[in-house]
Design an enzyme around this catalytic site. Structure first.
Site, PDB file in Angstrom:
ATOM      1  N   LYS A 111      45.264  58.242  15.748  1.00  0.00           N
ATOM      2  CA  LYS A 111      46.636  58.515  15.301  1.00  0.00           C
ATOM      3  C   LYS A 111      47.360  57.253  14.842  1.00  0.00           C
ATOM      4  CE  LYS A 111      47.600  62.911  17.496  1.00  0.00           C
ATOM      5  NZ  LYS A 111      48.462  63.698  18.366  1.00  0.00           N
ATOM      6  N   LYS A 192      37.075  73.335  13.319  1.00  0.00           N
ATOM      7  CA  LYS A 192      37.816  74.097  14.326  1.00  0.00           C
ATOM      8  C   LYS A 192      39.036  74.767  13.703  1.00  0.00           C
ATOM      9  CE  LYS A 192      40.561  72.189  17.548  1.00  0.00           C
ATOM     10  NZ  LYS A 192      41.157  71.611  18.745  1.00  0.00           N
ATOM     11  N   LYS A 195      46.034  74.356  14.577  1.00  0.00           N
ATOM     12  CA  LYS A 195      47.420  74.450  14.102  1.00  0.00           C
ATOM     13  C   LYS A 195      47.641  73.537  12.911  1.00  0.00           C
ATOM     14  CE  LYS A 195      49.552  73.786  18.654  1.00  0.00           C
ATOM     15  NZ  LYS A 195      48.605  72.902  19.200  1.00  0.00           N
TER      16      LYS A 195
HETATM   17  P1  ATP Z   1      46.398  70.372  16.709  1.00  0.00           P
HETATM   18  O1  ATP Z   1      46.087  70.995  15.385  1.00  0.00           O
HETATM   19  O2  ATP Z   1      47.866  70.010  16.890  1.00  0.00           O
HETATM   20  O3  ATP Z   1      45.432  69.294  17.122  1.00  0.00           O
HETATM   21  P2  ATP Z   1      45.044  72.531  18.021  1.00  0.00           P
HETATM   22  O4  ATP Z   1      45.419  73.870  17.509  1.00  0.00           O
HETATM   23  O5  ATP Z   1      43.738  71.961  17.545  1.00  0.00           O
HETATM   24  O6  ATP Z   1      46.229  71.520  17.783  1.00  0.00           O
HETATM   25  P3  ATP Z   1      45.440  71.665  20.739  1.00  0.00           P
HETATM   26  O7  ATP Z   1      46.935  71.708  20.898  1.00  0.00           O
HETATM   27  O8  ATP Z   1      44.753  70.350  20.567  1.00  0.00           O
HETATM   28  O9  ATP Z   1      45.005  72.664  19.564  1.00  0.00           O
HETATM   29  O10 ATP Z   1      44.747  72.398  21.950  1.00  0.00           O
HETATM   30  C1  ATP Z   1      45.379  73.232  22.861  1.00  0.00           C
HETATM   31  C2  ATP Z   1      44.317  73.999  23.624  1.00  0.00           C
HETATM   32  O11 ATP Z   1      43.714  75.008  22.784  1.00  0.00           O
HETATM   33  C3  ATP Z   1      43.167  73.121  24.110  1.00  0.00           C
HETATM   34  O12 ATP Z   1      42.804  73.537  25.405  1.00  0.00           O
HETATM   35  C4  ATP Z   1      42.047  73.413  23.133  1.00  0.00           C
HETATM   36  O13 ATP Z   1      40.780  73.261  23.703  1.00  0.00           O
HETATM   37  C5  ATP Z   1      42.296  74.868  22.747  1.00  0.00           C
HETATM   38  N1  ATP Z   1      41.854  75.131  21.370  1.00  0.00           N
HETATM   39  C6  ATP Z   1      42.429  74.641  20.250  1.00  0.00           C
HETATM   40  N2  ATP Z   1      41.808  75.084  19.153  1.00  0.00           N
HETATM   41  C7  ATP Z   1      40.787  75.883  19.581  1.00  0.00           C
HETATM   42  C8  ATP Z   1      39.766  76.642  18.913  1.00  0.00           C
HETATM   43  N3  ATP Z   1      39.684  76.678  17.598  1.00  0.00           N
HETATM   44  N4  ATP Z   1      38.885  77.335  19.657  1.00  0.00           N
HETATM   45  C9  ATP Z   1      38.981  77.314  21.008  1.00  0.00           C
HETATM   46  N5  ATP Z   1      39.907  76.624  21.699  1.00  0.00           N
HETATM   47  C10 ATP Z   1      40.814  75.910  21.002  1.00  0.00           C
END
Ligand code: ATP
Ligand code: LTN
Length: 326
Positions: A111, A192, A195
């Site tokens: 970051k 993945k 968001k």
């Molecule tokens: P960002 O895009 O802001 O990094 P994100 O949507 O990837 O966010 P996080 O906020 O990093 O998600 O993760 C929150 C929780 O959701 C964590 O426990 C993570 O393991 C789970 N999670 C996020 N994306 C996935 C996915 N695609 N499949 C399964 N679990 C997920």
């Protein structure tokens, strides 16, 4: 009873990936642990974002927790910034953490590269996270793989503090979700579903309109084989849709494969869309009820009080252990 704590940042609308990989498991684990679930809003300000709407996003995240089935009777739900002991303990822990170890954290390295200047808060982010965890004697911290290093740092800080000042903190353990529940982006199943993915057409957000969800699923990338079979390596798109289907319906992979044996992809996708839309519509209905209710305010007021009471005790103990004038 063991204690469990976890939090999400109010940085955007929760995705189907967050729901299946994180929130659904919290719901299934309810009652097994003394559980603390919070909104990590102070972590959200470690990066600059002028469009951020903390107040709205925080309320929305809590309404989504509740709508997804997190029961306020079985979990203490609270907002990090409403509990001053997180930042206060964070400072004491900073004085027991080293610049070298913080500057080696993967997330910080990644970051901090993104802009010319970055805040000190981005560097000390994992120490605040250690405070979140250590205030509540959490044994178990369910997180995604990207947060594992931060929970390990919280362990190191706890062990270090206990050695220096005597037994004070419970040493926490990260709990990492299994591979099977990782949901991929619908358009690019090699990444993945997140968001923050640039193209949100491959991302199902829990507040998307049902018709939008349906369209996103119908346009999901598949392959040219016309065979509904779980094979993540050769058929990542179909395998991802199967994963979504079984996570929502509770069926086994064998049951799902049998059900769609001989089906064309159009029919298969329609069925996946049906179950996803049904589940998300249910969540949305409850979401809007909670969002506009006094009940949500009451739940957060209770969470604030309960979390502060517990955190205060630990904070006072830490002050005593360090040897402050009292
Ligand atoms: P960002 O895009 O802001 O990094 P994100 O949507 O990837 O966010 P996080 O906020 O990093 O998600 O993760 C929150 C929780 O959701 C964590 O426990 C993570 O393991 C789970 N999670 C996020 N994306 C996935 C996915 N695609 N499949 C399964 N679990 C997920
Ligand atoms: N950094 C985490 C959110 C978070 C957290 C925590 C998770 C802040 N404090 C304590 C577990 C325990 C994230 O970005 N997902």
């Amino acid at each position: 009873m063991k204690k469990m704590l976890t939090g999400l940042q109010p940085t955007g609308i929760i995705t189907l990936g967050n729901y299946i990989g994180s929130i659904k498991q919290m719901v299934e684990n309810q009652g097994k642990y003394e559980s603390y679930i919070f909104v990590a809003d102070m972590h959200a300000i470690t990066v600059n974002d002028d469009k951020r709407n903390l107040k709205e996003n925080t309320r929305s995240l809590v309404a989504l927790y509740l709508a997804c089935g997190i029961d306020p009777k079985l979990n203490t739900i609270f907002v990090q910034s409403q509990n001053e002991y997180h930042a206060n303990l964070g400072y004491f822990l900073e004085c027991n953490s080293y610049f070298g170890e913080l500057s080696r954290m993967h997330q910080f390295k990644e970051k901090s590269k993104k802009s010319e200047s970055f805040t000190v808060g981005l560097l000390t982010y994992p120490v605040l996270m250690a405070a979140d965890i250590l205030l509540y004697d959490a044994d178990i911290v369910p997180v995604g793989i990207d947060q594992k290093q931060h929970v390990e740092l919280a362990r190191d800080i706890a062990i270090r503090f206990n050695k220096r000042y005597g037994d004070t903190f419970v040493v926490p353990n990260p709990e990492i979700k299994s591979e099977g529940t990782k949901i991929a982006d619908l358009l690019d199943p090699t990444i993945k579903m997140s968001k923050s993915n640039e193209n949100q057409n491959g991302v199902i957000r829990l507040l998307d309109e049902p018709e939008v969800i349906r369209k996103k699923i119908m346009r999901a990338t598949t392959d040219s084989e016309m065979l509904v079979k779980y094979d993540p390596e050769n058929k990542p798109g179909i395998s991802n849709l199967l994963n979504i289907y079984i996570s929502i319906t509770g069926k086994t992979m064998e049951e799902a494969e049998k059900e769609f044996d001989g089906c064309n992809y159009g029919t298969f996708k329609t069925k996946v869309a049906d179950v996803v839309v049904e589940k998300i519509s249910e969540i949305q209905k409850k979401y809007y009820e909670y969002l506009n209710s006094d009940e949500l305010d009451k739940i957060l007021a209770d969470g604030r009080e309960k979390s502060r009471e517990i955190a205060k005790k630990k904070y006072e103990l830490v002050k005593e252990k360090i040897g402050f004038y009292n």
